[in-house]
Design an enzyme around this catalytic site. Sequence first.
Site, mmCIF file in Angstrom:
data_model
loop_
_atom_site.group_PDB
_atom_site.id
_atom_site.type_symbol
_atom_site.label_atom_id
_atom_site.label_comp_id
_atom_site.label_asym_id
_atom_site.label_seq_id
_atom_site.Cartn_x
_atom_site.Cartn_y
_atom_site.Cartn_z
ATOM 1 N N ASN A 94 18.836 1.552 13.653
ATOM 2 C CA ASN A 94 19.120 1.222 15.054
ATOM 3 C C ASN A 94 17.794 0.930 15.746
ATOM 4 O O ASN A 94 16.730 1.377 15.316
ATOM 5 C CB ASN A 94 19.811 2.407 15.738
ATOM 6 C CG ASN A 94 20.195 2.092 17.177
ATOM 7 O OD1 ASN A 94 20.677 0.994 17.486
ATOM 8 N ND2 ASN A 94 19.977 3.039 18.066
ATOM 9 N N HIS A 107 16.150 1.344 19.617
ATOM 10 C CA HIS A 107 16.418 2.012 20.892
ATOM 11 C C HIS A 107 15.268 1.711 21.850
ATOM 12 O O HIS A 107 14.093 1.799 21.470
ATOM 13 C CB HIS A 107 16.540 3.519 20.669
ATOM 14 C CG HIS A 107 16.834 4.260 21.933
ATOM 15 N ND1 HIS A 107 18.102 4.269 22.495
ATOM 16 C CD2 HIS A 107 16.041 4.968 22.761
ATOM 17 C CE1 HIS A 107 18.052 4.969 23.621
ATOM 18 N NE2 HIS A 107 16.819 5.409 23.801
ATOM 19 N N ASP A 167 20.601 8.783 18.679
ATOM 20 C CA ASP A 167 19.209 8.375 18.890
ATOM 21 C C ASP A 167 18.235 9.424 18.349
ATOM 22 O O ASP A 167 17.117 9.581 18.859
ATOM 23 C CB ASP A 167 18.923 8.125 20.390
ATOM 24 C CG ASP A 167 19.803 7.013 20.964
ATOM 25 O OD1 ASP A 167 20.122 6.080 20.216
ATOM 26 O OD2 ASP A 167 20.159 7.101 22.150
HETATM 27 C C1 GRF Z 1 18.158 -3.592 23.131
HETATM 28 O O1 GRF Z 1 17.425 -3.216 24.265
HETATM 29 C C2 GRF Z 1 18.214 -2.479 22.145
HETATM 30 O O2 GRF Z 1 17.064 -1.676 22.166
HETATM 31 C C3 GRF Z 1 19.392 -1.672 22.607
HETATM 32 O O3 GRF Z 1 20.320 -2.621 23.067
HETATM 33 C C4 GRF Z 1 19.629 -3.800 23.467
HETATM 34 C C5 GRF Z 1 20.224 -4.922 22.677
HETATM 35 O O4 GRF Z 1 19.742 -6.171 23.100
HETATM 36 N N1 GRF Z 1 19.898 -0.845 21.548
HETATM 37 P P1 GRF Z 1 20.178 -7.464 22.291
HETATM 38 O O5 GRF Z 1 21.707 -7.501 22.264
HETATM 39 O O6 GRF Z 1 19.614 -7.360 20.909
HETATM 40 O O7 GRF Z 1 19.617 -8.619 23.052
#
Ligand code: GRF
Length: 226
Positions: free
Chosen positions: A112, A114, A150
């Site tokens: 993931n 974050h 997370d």
């Molecule tokens: C990103 O800020 C990521 O860190 C979080 O969700 C957002 C996704 O953005 N988990 P995108 O859909 O990849 O543009």
Amino acid sequence: MSARGPLALAILISGRGSNMAAIAESCRRGGIAARVELVISDRREAPGIGAAEALGVPVTVIEAFAAGGRAAHEAALAAAIERSAAGLVLLAGFMRILSPQFVAHHRGRLLNIHPSLLPKHRGLDTHRRALAAGEREHGASVHFVTAELDGGPVILQGRLTVAPGESAASLAGRVLRLEHRIYPRAVGLIADGRLRLEQDAILLDGSPLGSPLIEEEAHGAERACG
Ligand code: GRF
């Protein structure tokens, strides 16, 4: 690229899909020895679906409501991932909390990203909370997913210095640009066979990673600290 060929990726999205696109583009350019085998969106209206199509990446929609609830949804996700033969599953703005069973099944091959320097600011609304806390540094983290939200072992962090008077919106833009650098880089380390999760420890080139790799915003410099 390994002797087995590029690592197959399945990417789960719910929204914009810019991290998915950054990874797909990095694969296409040969920046990482991987290929995006499948993008799955749990929302039919996610803008990331169009982005995946524009990149020529196979994309499918699996909605929780249509699947008949959480367990059936996760079973459908797992089946699609299985069919894609993905060796690595990437959550990229996927807005559902996955069950401990799903996470355990994919342990060591589920990542993931974050938007904070974990363990700080888990959960949502991280940029506003980082500003409210008076953080001088902020950023994003790529981590293995465990049952703790997370909370899994962190591979790589993109780090920036918060500017005086910075808004949450400007911070969000800067962090997102860092995300587009660090997520492909983390995937690349795994695709090259250099990094893996063993028990609860991340191994890089066979040695435990004492603390996350760091990539600075300013010069793209990276170092292992600790
Ligand atoms: C990103 O800020 C990521 O860190 C979080 O969700 C957002 C996704 O953005 N988990 P995108 O859909 O990849 O543009």
